[in-house]
Design a protein around this motif. Structure first.
Motif, PDB file in Angstrom:
ATOM      1  N   GLN A   1       0.829  -1.208   0.000  1.00 25.76           N
ATOM      2  CA  GLN A   1       0.000   0.000   0.000  1.00 25.76           C
ATOM      3  C   GLN A   1       0.862   1.257   0.000  1.00 25.76           C
ATOM      4  O   GLN A   1       0.561   2.215  -0.704  1.00 25.76           O
ATOM      5  N   THR A   2       1.947   1.240   0.790  1.00 30.72           N
ATOM      6  CA  THR A   2       2.813   2.429   0.859  1.00 30.72           C
ATOM      7  C   THR A   2       3.495   2.715  -0.478  1.00 30.72           C
ATOM      8  O   THR A   2       3.846   3.855  -0.752  1.00 30.72           O
ATOM      9  N   LYS A   3       3.652   1.686  -1.307  1.00 32.01           N
ATOM     10  CA  LYS A   3       4.282   1.852  -2.624  1.00 32.01           C
ATOM     11  C   LYS A   3       3.252   2.081  -3.731  1.00 32.01           C
ATOM     12  O   LYS A   3       3.604   2.217  -4.889  1.00 32.01           O
ATOM     13  N   GLY A   4       1.969   2.086  -3.386  1.00 36.85           N
ATOM     14  CA  GLY A   4       0.924   2.324  -4.373  1.00 36.85           C
ATOM     15  C   GLY A   4       0.553   1.114  -5.209  1.00 36.85           C
ATOM     16  O   GLY A   4      -0.074   1.256  -6.262  1.00 36.85           O
ATOM     17  N   ALA A   5       0.910  -0.067  -4.754  1.00 39.22           N
ATOM     18  CA  ALA A   5       0.585  -1.290  -5.500  1.00 39.22           C
ATOM     19  C   ALA A   5      -0.914  -1.553  -5.456  1.00 39.22           C
ATOM     20  O   ALA A   5      -1.598  -1.191  -4.501  1.00 39.22           O
ATOM     21  N   LYS A   6      -1.404  -2.196  -6.511  1.00 41.73           N
ATOM     22  CA  LYS A   6      -2.829  -2.536  -6.585  1.00 41.73           C
ATOM     23  C   LYS A   6      -3.049  -4.043  -6.530  1.00 41.73           C
ATOM     24  O   LYS A   6      -3.914  -4.523  -5.805  1.00 41.73           O
ATOM     25  N   GLU A   7      -2.304  -4.789  -7.349  1.00 38.80           N
ATOM     26  CA  GLU A   7      -2.403  -6.253  -7.397  1.00 38.80           C
ATOM     27  C   GLU A   7      -0.981  -6.791  -7.293  1.00 38.80           C
ATOM     28  O   GLU A   7      -0.142  -6.470  -8.139  1.00 38.80           O
ATOM     29  N   SER A   8      -0.712  -7.595  -6.269  1.00 33.00           N
ATOM     30  CA  SER A   8       0.653  -8.048  -6.019  1.00 33.00           C
ATOM     31  C   SER A   8       0.744  -9.559  -5.915  1.00 33.00           C
ATOM     32  O   SER A   8      -0.201 -10.219  -5.498  1.00 33.00           O
ATOM     33  N   LEU A   9       1.914 -10.060  -6.271  1.00 30.95           N
ATOM     34  CA  LEU A   9       2.260 -11.447  -6.029  1.00 30.95           C
ATOM     35  C   LEU A   9       3.075 -11.471  -4.753  1.00 30.95           C
ATOM     36  O   LEU A   9       4.108 -10.811  -4.666  1.00 30.95           O
ATOM     37  N   PHE A  10       2.596 -12.183  -3.745  1.00 32.70           N
ATOM     38  CA  PHE A  10       3.318 -12.323  -2.477  1.00 32.70           C
ATOM     39  C   PHE A  10       3.998 -13.684  -2.467  1.00 32.70           C
ATOM     40  O   PHE A  10       3.335 -14.705  -2.664  1.00 32.70           O
ATOM     41  N   LEU A  11       5.299 -13.698  -2.246  1.00 36.05           N
ATOM     42  CA  LEU A  11       6.049 -14.940  -2.096  1.00 36.05           C
ATOM     43  C   LEU A  11       6.466 -15.042  -0.643  1.00 36.05           C
ATOM     44  O   LEU A  11       7.277 -14.256  -0.157  1.00 36.05           O
ATOM     45  N   ILE A  12       5.858 -15.997   0.051  1.00 39.37           N
ATOM     46  CA  ILE A  12       6.075 -16.166   1.488  1.00 39.37           C
ATOM     47  C   ILE A  12       6.414 -17.629   1.746  1.00 39.37           C
ATOM     48  O   ILE A  12       5.588 -18.510   1.497  1.00 39.37           O
ATOM     49  N   ASP A  13       7.614 -17.862   2.258  1.00 38.61           N
ATOM     50  CA  ASP A  13       8.067 -19.219   2.532  1.00 38.61           C
ATOM     51  C   ASP A  13       7.877 -20.068   1.269  1.00 38.61           C
ATOM     52  O   ASP A  13       8.395 -19.719   0.228  1.00 38.61           O
ATOM     53  N   ASN A  14       7.122 -21.140   1.351  1.00 42.75           N
ATOM     54  CA  ASN A  14       6.894 -22.023   0.199  1.00 42.75           C
ATOM     55  C   ASN A  14       5.574 -21.738  -0.507  1.00 42.75           C
ATOM     56  O   ASN A  14       5.093 -22.568  -1.270  1.00 42.75           O
ATOM     57  N   HIS A  15       4.997 -20.572  -0.238  1.00 40.84           N
ATOM     58  CA  HIS A  15       3.678 -20.253  -0.780  1.00 40.84           C
ATOM     59  C   HIS A  15       3.734 -19.013  -1.668  1.00 40.84           C
ATOM     60  O   HIS A  15       4.607 -18.166  -1.516  1.00 40.84           O
TER      61      HIS A  15
END
Length: 129
Positions: A81-95
């Protein structure tokens, strides 16, 4: 596997893993699986929501939600949100999660190794947590 935008949802074409579902009856004759009940309890203290599509994919792929993972997703939403993103891919651990930052909603979920040799479309950012 290709990401396809269908309306405002994303759909990941993959071979689903079929597991027997345990169901529990709730009000008005509706049923919830044990997975849905566990996810619902985990999300009680969360700002992030999960679309029905994401819930289905998580159940099919055996992705278990816990407070640590929820906290990381919430932190990722705040950063995006602070960077103004709208749709993001989150890479967390193995997910991997496709998240609507604006709506604070997880759109779809998959195991990170499912991204091998694939493309995720209609995102404007990636968040590595």
């Amino acid at each position: 596997m290709k990401a396809i935008k269908a309306g405002h949802s994303y759909q990941i074409n993959a071979h689903p893993i079929h597991k027997p579902l345990q169901q529990q009856k709730v009000n008005k004759g509706q049923f919830k699986t044990a997975f849905e009940l566990q996810l619902q309890q985990t999300l009680i203290h969360s700002d992030v929501k999960f679309s029905q599509h994401a819930r289905t994919r998580m159940e099919e792929r055996g992705i278990e939600m816990n407070q640590d993972l929820i906290q990381k997703i919430n932190q990722g939403v705040s950063k995006a949100q602070t960077k103004g993103a709208k749709e993001s891919l989150f890479l967390i651990d193995n997910h991997a999660f496709v998240v609507s930052v604006k709506n604070q909603t997880v759109i779809t979920a998959m195991e990170r190794d499912e991204l091998q040799d694939q493309m995720v479309t209609n995102i404007d950012s990636a968040v590595l947590l």
